[in-house]
Each structure stands twice: as structure tokens, then as C-alpha cells.
Design a protein around this motif. Sequence first.
Motif, mmCIF file in Angstrom:
data_model
loop_
_atom_site.group_PDB
_atom_site.id
_atom_site.type_symbol
_atom_site.label_atom_id
_atom_site.label_comp_id
_atom_site.label_asym_id
_atom_site.label_seq_id
_atom_site.Cartn_x
_atom_site.Cartn_y
_atom_site.Cartn_z
ATOM 1 N N LYS A 59 51.771 44.016 31.974
ATOM 2 C CA LYS A 59 50.671 44.759 32.583
ATOM 3 C C LYS A 59 50.399 45.980 31.717
ATOM 4 C CE LYS A 59 48.940 46.921 36.801
ATOM 5 N NZ LYS A 59 49.222 47.241 38.231
ATOM 6 N N ASN A 68 46.328 42.239 32.461
ATOM 7 C CA ASN A 68 47.538 41.524 32.081
ATOM 8 C C ASN A 68 47.381 40.913 30.699
ATOM 9 O OD1 ASN A 68 47.723 40.773 35.436
ATOM 10 N ND2 ASN A 68 49.498 41.609 34.397
ATOM 11 N N SER A 99 46.048 32.756 37.145
ATOM 12 C CA SER A 99 46.333 34.065 37.723
ATOM 13 C C SER A 99 45.061 34.708 38.258
ATOM 14 C CB SER A 99 46.971 34.970 36.662
ATOM 15 O OG SER A 99 47.185 36.266 37.166
ATOM 16 N N SER A 102 43.826 32.945 41.431
ATOM 17 C CA SER A 102 44.649 33.292 42.584
ATOM 18 C C SER A 102 44.275 34.664 43.142
ATOM 19 C CB SER A 102 46.128 33.277 42.185
ATOM 20 O OG SER A 102 46.939 33.692 43.256
ATOM 21 N N LYS A 103 44.125 35.643 42.252
ATOM 22 C CA LYS A 103 43.770 36.997 42.694
ATOM 23 C C LYS A 103 42.364 37.031 43.276
ATOM 24 C CE LYS A 103 46.723 39.293 39.276
ATOM 25 N NZ LYS A 103 46.734 40.143 38.058
ATOM 26 N N SER A 106 42.241 35.516 46.777
ATOM 27 C CA SER A 106 42.772 36.419 47.799
ATOM 28 C C SER A 106 41.721 37.422 48.259
ATOM 29 C CB SER A 106 43.997 37.153 47.248
ATOM 30 O OG SER A 106 44.513 38.054 48.199
ATOM 31 N N TYR A 220 36.505 43.397 42.648
ATOM 32 C CA TYR A 220 36.543 42.135 41.904
ATOM 33 C C TYR A 220 36.995 42.333 40.461
ATOM 34 C CZ TYR A 220 34.716 39.691 45.878
ATOM 35 O OH TYR A 220 34.602 39.143 47.135
ATOM 36 N N GLU A 222 39.119 44.454 39.507
ATOM 37 C CA GLU A 222 40.560 44.696 39.547
ATOM 38 C C GLU A 222 41.364 43.395 39.559
ATOM 39 O OE1 GLU A 222 41.067 47.219 42.918
ATOM 40 O OE2 GLU A 222 40.272 48.998 41.896
ATOM 41 N N THR A 223 40.720 42.268 39.861
ATOM 42 C CA THR A 223 41.420 40.981 39.829
ATOM 43 C C THR A 223 41.610 40.476 38.402
ATOM 44 O OG1 THR A 223 39.409 39.613 39.942
ATOM 45 C CG2 THR A 223 40.370 40.351 42.036
#
Length: 238
Positions: A59, A68, A99, A102-103, A106, A220, A222-223
Motif C-alpha cells: 500500500k 496498491n 481486488s 471486490s472493493k 462492497s 469510488y 478510494e476503491t
Amino acid sequence: MKKMFLTSVLSLSAVFAASDSEILSLYNNPMSAGHGLSVKIEKREAIKEFPGIDMVVLKITQGEQSQNDVVFTHGDFIIPDLFNIKTGVSYKADFMEKSLSSKLSSIYKKESSKNIIKLGNDPKKPTILILSDPECPYCRRELDSIEDRLKESNVEMIMTAIHGATSHAKSFKIYQETEKAKSDAEKIKILKKYYDPSLKKVDGVSSDDIAKMQQLADKYFETGVRGVPFIIEKDMLK
């Protein structure tokens, strides 16, 4: 397409025993500190298909932005990516895509229906999600072909402006007016009105309204979304 970018400080390096602390030492050095970068390891796991190779998820943070990155270790080496020539699979790209999905899933599952502009309602067609900005030239180009896209799929749009207060104001007006629209044609007409590059500003939008649109977009990005238009099949958000 405007992208958020954090400086990469590693391409391919040899180290003596690639422990977590030694990997971090390659990032947390005076050069990266000078750019305000901080790095930590979020995850490390073995790659089953390649004994002896670990995937390391990093990160990287710079101010309020973070993203990431993924590297791979084998013995004394740090490897930027693993690419299977036979299958065409990039292990780094595959991990990053899963990844992000998935984020994004959510966040999307908790999204208020008032923030989702729905076009098309054919259960036989797939549905795609589009994150968009009324002042983004690429988003305007995408909207120009929305009727053709609707022939193949349903569309759900979320306004995620990256061009500042004016763009957020347009996003707010789009939501305000499409909420009252009774057909897809009316919604598209409203969208095209505010996506028109000749429209320089809009009235009747408060600073609080703009702040709400900023928060929606930030959520969004931030995902891991890096730019707009961002398009993904809704089936991937499960």
C-alpha cells in the motif's frame, strides 16, 4: 482520461533475502520520503503454481491518496510481474482486477438508489456500470454512443466527477432532473444537456450539494478506480 498517479519507485531490483523489511527499505528511502510517499506491506502469500515465489501486496500512500501495488519475490530477487506466455495471464493484473472488483462491489451494494441512474430494463441483457464525469471528454464520447450500447446491455451510471466544482454541480443537477424523468429518452436528454461542452456552468447548486457529489466520487476512487469513464459488468460485482 484524467488519472490519479503516485510515483513508482521500483522496477526490478536484486536484494539479499527478500524479507518484508528489506522490501520496504527499497521504497522507504530518502527519495520516496522527498515525494511524501509511505509504504507498508498489506499481504504476502505464496504462489501455488510457482513454488518459491511469493506475491507481496504493498500500500503506497502520498498525502490523502493511496493505491496498491504488487511485486513478486524469489530468492534474492524482486520481480515486478509474472506473465504466463501460454495463457496470456498477468498475475499482477489479475490480482489488481479482482481486488478492485471486490472493493467496488462492497461500495456499490450499499449505494443509495438515488445515486444510480438506470437506463434499460431488459432482464435478457447484461447490465454494465459506468462511473462518469460530465466534463470528461472521454465520458462525453461514451455518452454519444449510449443508444447503441443500450441495444446490447442495460446501463447504470454513477456520477464520479474529477474536474472540480463545476463538474460536481453538473452531476448534482443531473441527479436532480433524472429523478423526475419518466423514460430513458428523457434521462438521456438530460445527461446530454449537462455533458454538452458548451455548457460552462450551472446555477442553483449549493456548496453543500457540491460537497455531497465530491464525497460520492471520492468513495469510488478510494476503491482503486483511477479514471473515468470506468466501465465494468455488473456481474463482476458479486
